[in-house]
Motif scaffolding. Structure first.
Motif, PDB file in Angstrom:
ATOM      1  N   ASN A  39       0.800  -1.227   0.000  1.00  0.00           N
ATOM      2  CA  ASN A  39       0.000   0.000   0.000  1.00  0.00           C
ATOM      3  C   ASN A  39       0.835   1.282   0.000  1.00  0.00           C
ATOM      4  N   ILE A  40       2.031   1.224  -0.590  1.00  0.00           N
ATOM      5  CA  ILE A  40       2.784   2.464  -0.776  1.00  0.00           C
ATOM      6  C   ILE A  40       2.086   3.275  -1.862  1.00  0.00           C
ATOM      7  N   PRO A  41       1.690   4.508  -1.581  1.00  0.00           N
ATOM      8  CA  PRO A  41       1.003   5.292  -2.616  1.00  0.00           C
ATOM      9  C   PRO A  41       1.924   5.563  -3.801  1.00  0.00           C
ATOM     10  N   GLU A 441      10.673  20.939   4.165  1.00  0.00           N
ATOM     11  CA  GLU A 441      10.519  19.520   4.526  1.00  0.00           C
ATOM     12  C   GLU A 441       9.138  18.986   4.130  1.00  0.00           C
ATOM     13  N   TRP A 442       8.483  19.628   3.184  1.00  0.00           N
ATOM     14  CA  TRP A 442       7.118  19.268   2.802  1.00  0.00           C
ATOM     15  C   TRP A 442       6.999  17.799   2.407  1.00  0.00           C
ATOM     16  N   VAL A 443       7.983  17.288   1.677  1.00  0.00           N
ATOM     17  CA  VAL A 443       7.927  15.882   1.250  1.00  0.00           C
ATOM     18  C   VAL A 443       7.851  14.963   2.462  1.00  0.00           C
ATOM     19  N   MET A 444       8.676  15.257   3.464  1.00  0.00           N
ATOM     20  CA  MET A 444       8.708  14.422   4.660  1.00  0.00           C
ATOM     21  C   MET A 444       7.382  14.500   5.421  1.00  0.00           C
ATOM     22  N   LYS A 445       6.804  15.690   5.472  1.00  0.00           N
ATOM     23  CA  LYS A 445       5.523  15.845   6.165  1.00  0.00           C
ATOM     24  C   LYS A 445       4.414  15.080   5.450  1.00  0.00           C
ATOM     25  N   VAL A 446       4.424  15.130   4.129  1.00  0.00           N
ATOM     26  CA  VAL A 446       3.418  14.402   3.366  1.00  0.00           C
ATOM     27  C   VAL A 446       3.556  12.907   3.603  1.00  0.00           C
ATOM     28  N   ALA A 447       4.780  12.405   3.562  1.00  0.00           N
ATOM     29  CA  ALA A 447       5.001  10.975   3.810  1.00  0.00           C
ATOM     30  C   ALA A 447       4.490  10.579   5.186  1.00  0.00           C
ATOM     31  N   TRP A 448       4.776  11.396   6.183  1.00  0.00           N
ATOM     32  CA  TRP A 448       4.337  11.096   7.549  1.00  0.00           C
ATOM     33  C   TRP A 448       2.816  11.059   7.632  1.00  0.00           C
ATOM     34  N   GLN A 449       2.159  12.030   6.996  1.00  0.00           N
ATOM     35  CA  GLN A 449       0.699  12.050   7.017  1.00  0.00           C
ATOM     36  C   GLN A 449       0.106  10.824   6.332  1.00  0.00           C
ATOM     37  N   LEU A 450       0.788  10.329   5.316  1.00  0.00           N
ATOM     38  CA  LEU A 450       0.285   9.163   4.585  1.00  0.00           C
ATOM     39  C   LEU A 450       0.673   7.847   5.240  1.00  0.00           C
ATOM     40  N   GLY A 451       1.430   7.927   6.323  1.00  0.00           N
ATOM     41  CA  GLY A 451       1.855   6.715   7.005  1.00  0.00           C
ATOM     42  C   GLY A 451       2.951   5.963   6.280  1.00  0.00           C
ATOM     43  N   TRP A 456      15.259   9.491   5.848  1.00  0.00           N
ATOM     44  CA  TRP A 456      15.652  10.879   6.073  1.00  0.00           C
ATOM     45  C   TRP A 456      17.154  11.013   5.842  1.00  0.00           C
ATOM     46  N   PRO A 457      17.642  12.215   5.559  1.00  0.00           N
ATOM     47  CA  PRO A 457      19.093  12.388   5.513  1.00  0.00           C
ATOM     48  C   PRO A 457      19.671  12.024   6.884  1.00  0.00           C
ATOM     49  N   PRO A 458      20.731  11.257   6.941  1.00  0.00           N
ATOM     50  CA  PRO A 458      21.270  10.863   8.252  1.00  0.00           C
ATOM     51  C   PRO A 458      21.549  12.047   9.163  1.00  0.00           C
ATOM     52  N   GLN A 459      21.951  13.182   8.572  1.00  0.00           N
ATOM     53  CA  GLN A 459      22.258  14.355   9.402  1.00  0.00           C
ATOM     54  C   GLN A 459      21.017  14.893  10.109  1.00  0.00           C
ATOM     55  N   PHE A 460      19.819  14.525   9.634  1.00  0.00           N
ATOM     56  CA  PHE A 460      18.577  15.024  10.217  1.00  0.00           C
ATOM     57  C   PHE A 460      17.816  13.943  10.984  1.00  0.00           C
ATOM     58  N   ASN A 461      18.391  12.777  11.140  1.00  0.00           N
ATOM     59  CA  ASN A 461      17.664  11.667  11.760  1.00  0.00           C
ATOM     60  C   ASN A 461      17.172  11.990  13.165  1.00  0.00           C
ATOM     61  N   ARG A 462      17.893  12.815  13.882  1.00  0.00           N
ATOM     62  CA  ARG A 462      17.493  13.096  15.264  1.00  0.00           C
ATOM     63  C   ARG A 462      16.201  13.905  15.350  1.00  0.00           C
ATOM     64  N   VAL A 463      15.771  14.493  14.221  1.00  0.00           N
ATOM     65  CA  VAL A 463      14.529  15.279  14.258  1.00  0.00           C
ATOM     66  C   VAL A 463      13.465  14.680  13.348  1.00  0.00           C
ATOM     67  N   ARG A 464      13.662  13.481  12.868  1.00  0.00           N
ATOM     68  CA  ARG A 464      12.717  12.884  11.949  1.00  0.00           C
ATOM     69  C   ARG A 464      11.362  12.634  12.627  1.00  0.00           C
ATOM     70  N   PHE A 465      10.307  12.665  11.834  1.00  0.00           N
ATOM     71  CA  PHE A 465       8.996  12.358  12.378  1.00  0.00           C
ATOM     72  C   PHE A 465       8.924  10.876  12.689  1.00  0.00           C
ATOM     73  N   PRO A 466       8.347  10.496  13.809  1.00  0.00           N
ATOM     74  CA  PRO A 466       8.204   9.065  14.105  1.00  0.00           C
ATOM     75  C   PRO A 466       7.196   8.444  13.149  1.00  0.00           C
ATOM     76  N   PRO A 467       7.314   7.132  12.888  1.00  0.00           N
ATOM     77  CA  PRO A 467       6.310   6.477  12.025  1.00  0.00           C
ATOM     78  C   PRO A 467       4.920   6.727  12.549  1.00  0.00           C
ATOM     79  N   LYS A 468       4.005   7.053  11.648  1.00  0.00           N
ATOM     80  CA  LYS A 468       2.632   7.326  12.053  1.00  0.00           C
ATOM     81  C   LYS A 468       1.861   6.024  12.118  1.00  0.00           C
ATOM     82  N   LEU A 469       1.324   5.716  13.283  1.00  0.00           N
ATOM     83  CA  LEU A 469       0.617   4.436  13.494  1.00  0.00           C
ATOM     84  C   LEU A 469      -0.820   4.545  13.038  1.00  0.00           C
TER      85      LEU A 469
END
Length: 469
Positions: A39-41, A441-451, A456-469
Protein backbone atom coordinates in the motif's frame (compact mmCIF):
# COMPACT_ATOMS: atom_id res chain seq x y z
CA UNK A 1 43.29 -8.47 10.89
CA UNK A 2 41.24 -5.78 9.15
CA UNK A 3 41.74 -2.23 10.25
CA UNK A 4 38.53 -1.30 12.15
CA UNK A 5 38.84 2.27 10.98
CA UNK A 6 38.83 1.14 7.34
CA UNK A 7 35.67 -0.88 7.99
CA UNK A 8 33.94 2.05 9.62
CA UNK A 9 34.96 4.47 6.88
CA UNK A 10 32.93 2.54 4.32
CA UNK A 11 29.79 3.77 6.08
CA UNK A 12 30.74 7.39 5.44
CA UNK A 13 32.13 7.28 1.92
CA UNK A 14 31.97 10.48 -0.12
CA UNK A 15 29.63 10.92 -3.06
CA UNK A 16 31.80 10.25 -6.11
CA UNK A 17 32.33 12.82 -8.83
CA UNK A 18 31.52 15.84 -6.64
CA UNK A 19 34.17 18.55 -6.05
CA UNK A 20 33.51 18.63 -2.29
CA UNK A 21 32.90 16.14 0.49
CA UNK A 22 29.37 15.09 1.25
CA UNK A 23 28.51 11.65 2.62
CA UNK A 24 26.96 9.11 0.30
CA UNK A 25 23.73 8.00 1.94
CA UNK A 26 22.99 4.30 2.07
CA UNK A 27 19.48 4.88 0.67
CA UNK A 28 17.87 7.74 -1.20
CA UNK A 29 16.11 10.33 0.93
CA UNK A 30 12.29 10.32 0.79
CA UNK A 31 12.04 6.77 -0.47
CA UNK A 32 10.24 4.13 1.63
CA UNK A 33 12.41 2.49 4.25
CA UNK A 34 10.75 -0.76 3.17
CA UNK A 35 10.26 -0.60 -0.60
CA UNK A 36 8.40 -3.93 -0.48
CA UNK A 37 5.80 -2.67 1.97
CA UNK A 38 2.18 -2.95 0.91
CA UNK A 39 0.00 0.00 0.00
CA UNK A 40 2.78 2.46 -0.78
CA UNK A 41 1.00 5.29 -2.62
CA UNK A 42 2.08 5.98 -6.18
CA UNK A 43 3.32 9.36 -4.96
CA UNK A 44 6.25 7.57 -3.30
CA UNK A 45 7.08 5.13 -6.08
CA UNK A 46 9.75 5.71 -8.75
CA UNK A 47 9.01 7.13 -12.18
CA UNK A 48 11.32 6.44 -15.12
CA UNK A 49 11.45 9.08 -17.85
CA UNK A 50 13.81 8.10 -20.64
CA UNK A 51 17.23 7.61 -19.01
CA UNK A 52 16.46 9.10 -15.59
CA UNK A 53 14.47 7.83 -12.64
CA UNK A 54 12.56 10.08 -10.26
CA UNK A 55 12.72 8.46 -6.83
CA UNK A 56 9.21 9.73 -6.05
CA UNK A 57 6.60 11.79 -7.94
CA UNK A 58 7.25 15.16 -6.24
CA UNK A 59 8.98 17.85 -8.31
CA UNK A 60 10.07 21.33 -7.22
CA UNK A 61 8.62 23.67 -9.84
CA UNK A 62 10.74 26.54 -11.16
CA UNK A 63 10.48 29.61 -8.91
CA UNK A 64 11.93 33.00 -9.82
CA UNK A 65 14.33 34.39 -7.23
CA UNK A 66 15.52 37.60 -8.95
CA UNK A 67 18.91 37.11 -7.34
CA UNK A 68 21.63 37.25 -10.00
CA UNK A 69 23.89 40.13 -11.02
CA UNK A 70 22.35 42.51 -13.55
CA UNK A 71 25.68 43.50 -15.11
CA UNK A 72 29.40 42.77 -15.14
CA UNK A 73 31.21 39.47 -15.65
CA UNK A 74 28.74 37.53 -13.47
CA UNK A 75 25.61 38.78 -15.21
CA UNK A 76 22.87 36.16 -15.12
CA UNK A 77 25.05 33.58 -13.34
CA UNK A 78 23.63 31.48 -10.51
CA UNK A 79 25.17 32.11 -7.09
CA UNK A 80 25.47 30.39 -3.68
CA UNK A 81 21.92 31.65 -3.01
CA UNK A 82 20.63 29.18 -5.57
CA UNK A 83 22.70 26.34 -4.14
CA UNK A 84 21.35 27.12 -0.67
CA UNK A 85 17.69 27.30 -1.68
CA UNK A 86 17.47 24.63 -4.38
CA UNK A 87 19.93 22.41 -2.58
CA UNK A 88 17.81 22.35 0.54
CA UNK A 89 14.81 21.05 -1.39
CA UNK A 90 17.04 18.23 -2.62
CA UNK A 91 18.24 17.53 0.94
CA UNK A 92 14.63 17.23 2.10
CA UNK A 93 13.55 14.67 -0.47
CA UNK A 94 12.25 16.20 -3.69
CA UNK A 95 12.87 13.90 -6.64
CA UNK A 96 13.56 16.61 -9.23
CA UNK A 97 14.52 20.20 -8.48
CA UNK A 98 14.10 22.80 -11.23
CA UNK A 99 16.26 25.86 -11.66
CA UNK A 100 14.04 28.87 -12.32
CA UNK A 101 13.20 30.41 -15.71
CA UNK A 102 16.58 30.97 -17.39
CA UNK A 103 16.93 33.31 -20.34
CA UNK A 104 18.22 31.90 -23.61
CA UNK A 105 19.06 35.48 -24.60
CA UNK A 106 20.00 38.47 -22.49
CA UNK A 107 16.76 40.20 -23.46
CA UNK A 108 14.81 37.06 -22.62
CA UNK A 109 15.07 37.54 -18.88
CA UNK A 110 11.99 38.62 -16.96
CA UNK A 111 14.05 41.07 -14.93
CA UNK A 112 17.68 42.21 -15.02
CA UNK A 113 18.25 40.02 -11.96
CA UNK A 114 17.01 36.79 -13.53
CA UNK A 115 19.45 34.07 -14.58
CA UNK A 116 20.54 33.27 -18.10
CA UNK A 117 22.41 30.66 -20.07
CA UNK A 118 23.15 32.61 -23.22
CA UNK A 119 26.95 32.48 -22.76
CA UNK A 120 29.47 29.90 -21.63
CA UNK A 121 30.52 31.87 -18.55
CA UNK A 122 27.12 31.07 -17.03
CA UNK A 123 27.64 27.29 -17.18
CA UNK A 124 29.66 27.13 -13.94
CA UNK A 125 26.83 28.49 -11.80
CA UNK A 126 24.37 25.95 -13.17
CA UNK A 127 26.90 23.16 -12.70
CA UNK A 128 27.43 24.14 -9.06
CA UNK A 129 23.69 23.81 -8.39
CA UNK A 130 23.43 20.54 -10.33
CA UNK A 131 26.43 19.07 -8.50
CA UNK A 132 24.93 19.78 -5.10
CA UNK A 133 21.46 18.56 -6.04
CA UNK A 134 22.98 15.35 -7.38
CA UNK A 135 25.04 14.90 -4.23
CA UNK A 136 21.78 14.60 -2.28
CA UNK A 137 20.32 11.92 -4.54
CA UNK A 138 17.97 14.18 -6.49
CA UNK A 139 17.76 15.15 -10.16
CA UNK A 140 18.35 18.69 -11.39
CA UNK A 141 16.28 20.33 -14.12
CA UNK A 142 16.46 23.71 -15.77
CA UNK A 143 13.63 25.72 -17.28
CA UNK A 144 14.76 27.56 -20.41
CA UNK A 145 12.64 30.46 -21.54
CA UNK A 146 12.25 33.88 -23.07
CA UNK A 147 10.00 36.50 -21.48
CA UNK A 148 9.11 38.27 -24.73
CA UNK A 149 6.89 41.29 -24.09
CA UNK A 150 6.99 40.66 -20.32
CA UNK A 151 10.76 41.26 -20.18
CA UNK A 152 12.77 44.13 -18.68
CA UNK A 153 10.62 44.51 -15.59
CA UNK A 154 11.71 45.03 -11.99
CA UNK A 155 11.71 42.23 -9.41
CA UNK A 156 8.41 41.97 -7.48
CA UNK A 157 9.99 42.95 -4.18
CA UNK A 158 11.21 46.18 -5.81
CA UNK A 159 7.73 46.83 -7.18
CA UNK A 160 6.29 46.28 -3.71
CA UNK A 161 8.46 49.06 -2.27
CA UNK A 162 6.80 51.46 -4.68
CA UNK A 163 3.37 49.87 -4.14
CA UNK A 164 3.14 48.95 -7.81
CA UNK A 165 2.08 45.60 -9.32
CA UNK A 166 4.77 45.92 -11.98
CA UNK A 167 7.46 48.43 -12.95
CA UNK A 168 9.54 48.82 -16.07
CA UNK A 169 13.26 48.22 -15.61
CA UNK A 170 15.06 51.06 -17.42
CA UNK A 171 18.63 50.87 -18.69
CA UNK A 172 20.13 52.43 -15.56
CA UNK A 173 19.05 49.37 -13.52
CA UNK A 174 20.16 46.88 -16.15
CA UNK A 175 17.04 46.83 -18.32
CA UNK A 176 16.74 46.86 -22.10
CA UNK A 177 13.83 49.17 -23.02
CA UNK A 178 14.77 49.22 -26.72
CA UNK A 179 15.04 45.45 -27.07
CA UNK A 180 11.81 44.03 -25.64
CA UNK A 181 10.40 41.72 -28.32
CA UNK A 182 7.31 39.73 -29.19
CA UNK A 183 5.57 37.95 -32.05
CA UNK A 184 3.77 41.25 -32.68
CA UNK A 185 4.91 44.74 -31.84
CA UNK A 186 3.78 48.20 -30.88
CA UNK A 187 2.10 49.94 -27.98
CA UNK A 188 -1.19 48.17 -28.71
CA UNK A 189 0.25 44.83 -27.57
CA UNK A 190 2.00 46.00 -24.40
CA UNK A 191 1.09 43.49 -21.70
CA UNK A 192 -0.83 45.93 -19.48
CA UNK A 193 -2.06 48.06 -22.37
CA UNK A 194 -0.06 51.11 -21.26
CA UNK A 195 1.54 53.57 -23.65
CA UNK A 196 5.24 54.31 -23.45
CA UNK A 197 4.62 57.84 -22.18
CA UNK A 198 2.47 56.52 -19.33
CA UNK A 199 4.77 56.69 -16.31
CA UNK A 200 2.49 54.31 -14.41
CA UNK A 201 2.93 51.63 -17.07
CA UNK A 202 4.47 48.40 -15.86
CA UNK A 203 5.72 47.02 -19.19
CA UNK A 204 7.50 48.20 -22.31
CA UNK A 205 5.94 47.92 -25.76
CA UNK A 206 7.64 45.14 -27.73
CA UNK A 207 9.06 45.30 -31.23
CA UNK A 208 7.94 42.59 -33.66
CA UNK A 209 10.42 39.80 -34.28
CA UNK A 210 11.42 39.30 -37.90
CA UNK A 211 11.63 35.83 -39.38
CA UNK A 212 15.42 36.17 -39.25
CA UNK A 213 15.16 37.07 -35.55
CA UNK A 214 13.05 33.97 -34.94
CA UNK A 215 15.53 31.71 -36.71
CA UNK A 216 18.39 33.21 -34.70
CA UNK A 217 16.43 32.77 -31.48
CA UNK A 218 15.79 29.09 -32.16
CA UNK A 219 19.56 28.66 -32.54
CA UNK A 220 19.93 30.31 -29.14
CA UNK A 221 17.52 27.78 -27.63
CA UNK A 222 19.77 25.05 -29.05
CA UNK A 223 22.90 26.69 -27.67
CA UNK A 224 21.39 27.06 -24.19
CA UNK A 225 20.28 23.43 -24.27
CA UNK A 226 23.85 22.38 -25.13
CA UNK A 227 25.17 24.42 -22.22
CA UNK A 228 22.62 22.77 -19.94
CA UNK A 229 23.98 19.37 -20.92
CA UNK A 230 27.55 20.51 -20.27
CA UNK A 231 26.46 21.81 -16.85
CA UNK A 232 25.13 18.37 -15.96
CA UNK A 233 21.41 18.98 -15.67
CA UNK A 234 19.15 15.95 -16.08
CA UNK A 235 15.99 17.51 -17.53
CA UNK A 236 15.25 20.54 -19.71
CA UNK A 237 11.88 22.24 -19.59
CA UNK A 238 10.71 24.70 -22.25
CA UNK A 239 8.71 27.53 -20.69
CA UNK A 240 5.65 27.97 -22.88
CA UNK A 241 3.25 29.31 -20.24
CA UNK A 242 2.26 32.40 -18.26
CA UNK A 243 2.32 34.90 -21.09
CA UNK A 244 6.00 34.56 -21.93
CA UNK A 245 7.28 34.39 -25.50
CA UNK A 246 6.24 30.85 -26.49
CA UNK A 247 2.77 31.49 -25.08
CA UNK A 248 2.65 34.81 -26.93
CA UNK A 249 3.23 32.98 -30.21
CA UNK A 250 0.54 30.39 -29.43
CA UNK A 251 -2.22 32.84 -28.57
CA UNK A 252 -4.32 34.74 -31.15
CA UNK A 253 -4.54 37.50 -28.54
CA UNK A 254 -0.83 38.28 -28.75
CA UNK A 255 0.14 36.80 -32.12
CA UNK A 256 -1.26 38.99 -34.87
CA UNK A 257 1.30 37.98 -37.50
CA UNK A 258 0.28 37.23 -41.06
CA UNK A 259 3.36 35.20 -42.05
CA UNK A 260 4.05 31.50 -41.44
CA UNK A 261 4.47 32.09 -37.68
CA UNK A 262 0.98 33.49 -37.20
CA UNK A 263 -2.63 33.24 -38.29
CA UNK A 264 -3.79 29.62 -38.14
CA UNK A 265 -3.21 27.10 -35.37
CA UNK A 266 -0.46 25.61 -37.53
CA UNK A 267 1.24 28.98 -37.90
CA UNK A 268 0.98 29.97 -34.25
CA UNK A 269 2.37 26.61 -33.05
CA UNK A 270 5.26 26.61 -35.53
CA UNK A 271 7.63 28.48 -33.19
CA UNK A 272 7.28 26.05 -30.29
CA UNK A 273 7.43 23.03 -32.62
CA UNK A 274 10.67 24.25 -34.20
CA UNK A 275 12.08 25.04 -30.75
CA UNK A 276 11.31 21.52 -29.52
CA UNK A 277 12.87 19.99 -32.62
CA UNK A 278 15.97 22.15 -32.22
CA UNK A 279 16.48 21.23 -28.56
CA UNK A 280 15.78 17.56 -29.14
CA UNK A 281 18.42 17.56 -31.90
CA UNK A 282 21.25 18.58 -29.55
CA UNK A 283 20.47 16.85 -26.24
CA UNK A 284 21.15 13.17 -25.53
CA UNK A 285 18.41 10.77 -26.59
CA UNK A 286 18.04 9.60 -22.99
CA UNK A 287 17.53 13.14 -21.64
CA UNK A 288 13.92 14.09 -20.87
CA UNK A 289 12.43 17.27 -22.29
CA UNK A 290 9.40 18.83 -20.58
CA UNK A 291 7.08 21.54 -21.87
CA UNK A 292 5.14 23.90 -19.62
CA UNK A 293 1.95 25.32 -21.14
CA UNK A 294 -0.85 27.51 -19.96
CA UNK A 295 -3.65 25.14 -20.85
CA UNK A 296 -6.12 28.04 -20.98
CA UNK A 297 -5.81 31.80 -20.87
CA UNK A 298 -9.10 32.23 -18.97
CA UNK A 299 -10.17 34.75 -21.60
CA UNK A 300 -13.08 32.78 -23.09
CA UNK A 301 -15.71 34.93 -21.35
CA UNK A 302 -13.99 38.28 -21.94
CA UNK A 303 -14.33 40.87 -24.68
CA UNK A 304 -10.69 40.40 -25.70
CA UNK A 305 -11.19 36.66 -26.05
CA UNK A 306 -14.35 37.06 -28.12
CA UNK A 307 -12.77 39.67 -30.38
CA UNK A 308 -9.59 37.81 -31.23
CA UNK A 309 -10.22 34.28 -30.00
CA UNK A 310 -7.81 32.96 -27.41
CA UNK A 311 -5.79 29.89 -26.44
CA UNK A 312 -8.07 27.20 -25.00
CA UNK A 313 -7.92 23.76 -23.43
CA UNK A 314 -8.91 22.28 -26.78
CA UNK A 315 -5.88 23.98 -28.37
CA UNK A 316 -3.64 22.58 -25.65
CA UNK A 317 -4.96 19.07 -26.23
CA UNK A 318 -4.33 19.37 -29.97
CA UNK A 319 -0.79 20.68 -29.41
CA UNK A 320 -0.05 18.04 -26.77
CA UNK A 321 -0.72 15.28 -29.28
CA UNK A 322 1.73 16.88 -31.70
CA UNK A 323 4.56 17.50 -29.23
CA UNK A 324 4.22 14.02 -27.77
CA UNK A 325 5.42 12.71 -31.12
CA UNK A 326 8.27 15.24 -31.23
CA UNK A 327 9.96 13.93 -28.11
CA UNK A 328 8.38 15.92 -25.28
CA UNK A 329 8.22 13.54 -22.33
CA UNK A 330 6.06 15.45 -19.86
CA UNK A 331 3.54 18.25 -20.23
CA UNK A 332 3.61 20.58 -17.24
CA UNK A 333 0.05 21.88 -17.10
CA UNK A 334 -0.44 25.41 -15.82
CA UNK A 335 -2.74 28.25 -16.93
CA UNK A 336 -3.20 31.97 -17.42
CA UNK A 337 -0.75 34.85 -17.47
CA UNK A 338 -1.06 36.20 -21.00
CA UNK A 339 -3.47 39.09 -20.43
CA UNK A 340 -4.59 41.17 -17.43
CA UNK A 341 -8.25 40.60 -18.37
CA UNK A 342 -8.10 36.90 -17.51
CA UNK A 343 -11.05 35.80 -15.38
CA UNK A 344 -10.12 33.34 -12.68
CA UNK A 345 -9.91 33.58 -8.93
CA UNK A 346 -6.98 31.30 -8.11
CA UNK A 347 -8.05 31.06 -4.48
CA UNK A 348 -11.62 30.03 -5.23
CA UNK A 349 -10.93 27.87 -8.24
CA UNK A 350 -11.25 24.46 -6.61
CA UNK A 351 -9.66 21.86 -8.87
CA UNK A 352 -9.41 23.89 -12.07
CA UNK A 353 -5.89 22.86 -13.15
CA UNK A 354 -6.14 19.31 -11.89
CA UNK A 355 -9.26 18.64 -13.93
CA UNK A 356 -7.62 20.17 -17.00
CA UNK A 357 -4.51 18.03 -16.51
CA UNK A 358 -6.66 14.94 -16.07
CA UNK A 359 -8.62 15.69 -19.23
CA UNK A 360 -5.44 16.18 -21.29
CA UNK A 361 -3.96 12.94 -19.95
CA UNK A 362 -7.17 11.04 -20.68
CA UNK A 363 -7.37 12.30 -24.25
CA UNK A 364 -3.70 11.54 -24.87
CA UNK A 365 -4.16 7.96 -23.70
CA UNK A 366 -7.27 7.55 -25.84
CA UNK A 367 -5.14 8.64 -28.80
CA UNK A 368 -2.39 6.16 -27.94
CA UNK A 369 0.08 8.82 -26.70
CA UNK A 370 2.27 8.04 -23.70
CA UNK A 371 3.47 11.57 -22.81
CA UNK A 372 3.34 12.08 -19.06
CA UNK A 373 1.34 14.82 -17.35
CA UNK A 374 2.46 16.98 -14.46
CA UNK A 375 -0.05 18.95 -12.38
CA UNK A 376 1.09 22.24 -10.86
CA UNK A 377 -0.38 25.04 -8.83
CA UNK A 378 -2.75 23.32 -6.43
CA UNK A 379 -0.83 21.89 -3.51
CA UNK A 380 -0.32 25.25 -1.84
CA UNK A 381 -3.36 25.98 0.26
CA UNK A 382 -5.15 23.63 2.62
CA UNK A 383 -8.53 24.98 1.61
CA UNK A 384 -7.91 24.30 -2.06
CA UNK A 385 -6.45 20.88 -1.40
CA UNK A 386 -9.40 19.88 0.75
CA UNK A 387 -11.82 20.89 -1.99
CA UNK A 388 -9.94 18.77 -4.52
CA UNK A 389 -10.53 15.63 -2.51
CA UNK A 390 -13.81 16.77 -0.94
CA UNK A 391 -12.29 16.41 2.48
CA UNK A 392 -14.75 16.20 5.33
CA UNK A 393 -12.28 18.06 7.49
CA UNK A 394 -13.26 21.46 6.16
CA UNK A 395 -16.14 22.85 8.14
CA UNK A 396 -15.37 20.66 11.11
CA UNK A 397 -12.83 23.00 12.61
CA UNK A 398 -9.79 21.18 11.25
CA UNK A 399 -8.88 23.60 8.50
CA UNK A 400 -7.36 26.07 10.93
CA UNK A 401 -4.74 23.65 12.26
CA UNK A 402 -1.36 22.93 10.74
CA UNK A 403 -1.98 19.19 10.94
CA UNK A 404 -5.21 19.42 8.99
CA UNK A 405 -3.48 21.54 6.37
CA UNK A 406 -0.70 19.06 5.61
CA UNK A 407 -3.18 16.16 5.84
CA UNK A 408 -5.35 17.73 3.15
CA UNK A 409 -2.35 18.51 0.98
CA UNK A 410 -1.15 14.93 1.30
CA UNK A 411 -4.58 13.60 0.39
CA UNK A 412 -4.73 15.86 -2.65
CA UNK A 413 -1.30 14.75 -3.82
CA UNK A 414 -2.32 11.11 -3.58
CA UNK A 415 -5.63 11.78 -5.28
CA UNK A 416 -3.87 13.25 -8.30
CA UNK A 417 -1.31 10.50 -8.81
CA UNK A 418 -3.17 7.37 -7.69
CA UNK A 419 -5.06 5.11 -10.08
CA UNK A 420 -8.37 3.74 -8.81
CA UNK A 421 -9.38 0.45 -10.30
CA UNK A 422 -9.91 1.04 -14.00
CA UNK A 423 -9.69 4.79 -13.54
CA UNK A 424 -6.45 6.46 -14.63
CA UNK A 425 -4.69 8.94 -12.32
CA UNK A 426 -5.15 12.65 -12.95
CA UNK A 427 -1.41 13.18 -13.39
CA UNK A 428 1.84 11.24 -13.33
CA UNK A 429 3.70 13.68 -11.08
CA UNK A 430 3.02 16.86 -9.14
CA UNK A 431 5.01 20.07 -9.30
CA UNK A 432 5.04 22.07 -6.10
CA UNK A 433 6.33 25.63 -5.82
CA UNK A 434 5.57 28.08 -3.03
CA UNK A 435 4.81 25.41 -0.47
CA UNK A 436 8.46 24.37 -0.63
CA UNK A 437 9.48 27.92 0.19
CA UNK A 438 7.22 27.80 3.25
CA UNK A 439 8.14 24.26 4.24
CA UNK A 440 11.30 22.78 2.69
CA UNK A 441 10.52 19.52 4.53
CA UNK A 442 7.12 19.27 2.80
CA UNK A 443 7.93 15.88 1.25
CA UNK A 444 8.71 14.42 4.66
CA UNK A 445 5.52 15.85 6.16
CA UNK A 446 3.42 14.40 3.37
CA UNK A 447 5.00 10.97 3.81
CA UNK A 448 4.34 11.10 7.55
CA UNK A 449 0.70 12.05 7.02
CA UNK A 450 0.29 9.16 4.58
CA UNK A 451 1.86 6.71 7.01
CA UNK A 452 4.82 6.05 4.71
CA UNK A 453 8.04 5.62 6.68
CA UNK A 454 10.65 7.20 4.42
CA UNK A 455 14.40 7.61 4.60
CA UNK A 456 15.65 10.88 6.07
CA UNK A 457 19.09 12.39 5.51
CA UNK A 458 21.27 10.86 8.25
CA UNK A 459 22.26 14.35 9.40
CA UNK A 460 18.58 15.02 10.22
CA UNK A 461 17.66 11.67 11.76
CA UNK A 462 17.49 13.10 15.26
CA UNK A 463 14.53 15.28 14.26
CA UNK A 464 12.72 12.88 11.95
CA UNK A 465 9.00 12.36 12.38
CA UNK A 466 8.20 9.07 14.10
CA UNK A 467 6.31 6.48 12.03
CA UNK A 468 2.63 7.33 12.05
CA UNK A 469 0.62 4.44 13.49
Amino acid sequence: MANPRSTISRYNDPVPGIPFFTPQHARLTATPTDPDAKNIPTLFTPLRIRGVVLKNRIIVAPMCQYSTADSGPDIGALTPWHIATLGHYAIKGAALVFIEATGIQANGRISPNCPGLWQDSQIAGVKAVADFVHSQGALCGIQLGHAGRKASTCPPFVNARFKRPSMRAPADVGGWPENVVGPSGGEDVTWDGSKLDDEAGGYYPPRELSVADIKEMIEEWKASARRSVVAGVDVIEIHGAHGYLVHQFLSPVTNQRTDKYGGSFEGRTRFVIETIQAIRSVVPTDMPVFLRLSATEWLDETDIGRQRDCWTVEDTIALSKIVSDLGVDLLDVSSGGNHPSQRINMFDSKDYQTKIAARIRRELRQDGKSMLIGAVGLITEAEQASKIVESAAVGNGLESTGEASIAEEASAAVEMTQAKGDQEPMADAILVARQFMREPEWVMKVAWQLGVDVVWPPQFNRVRFPPKL
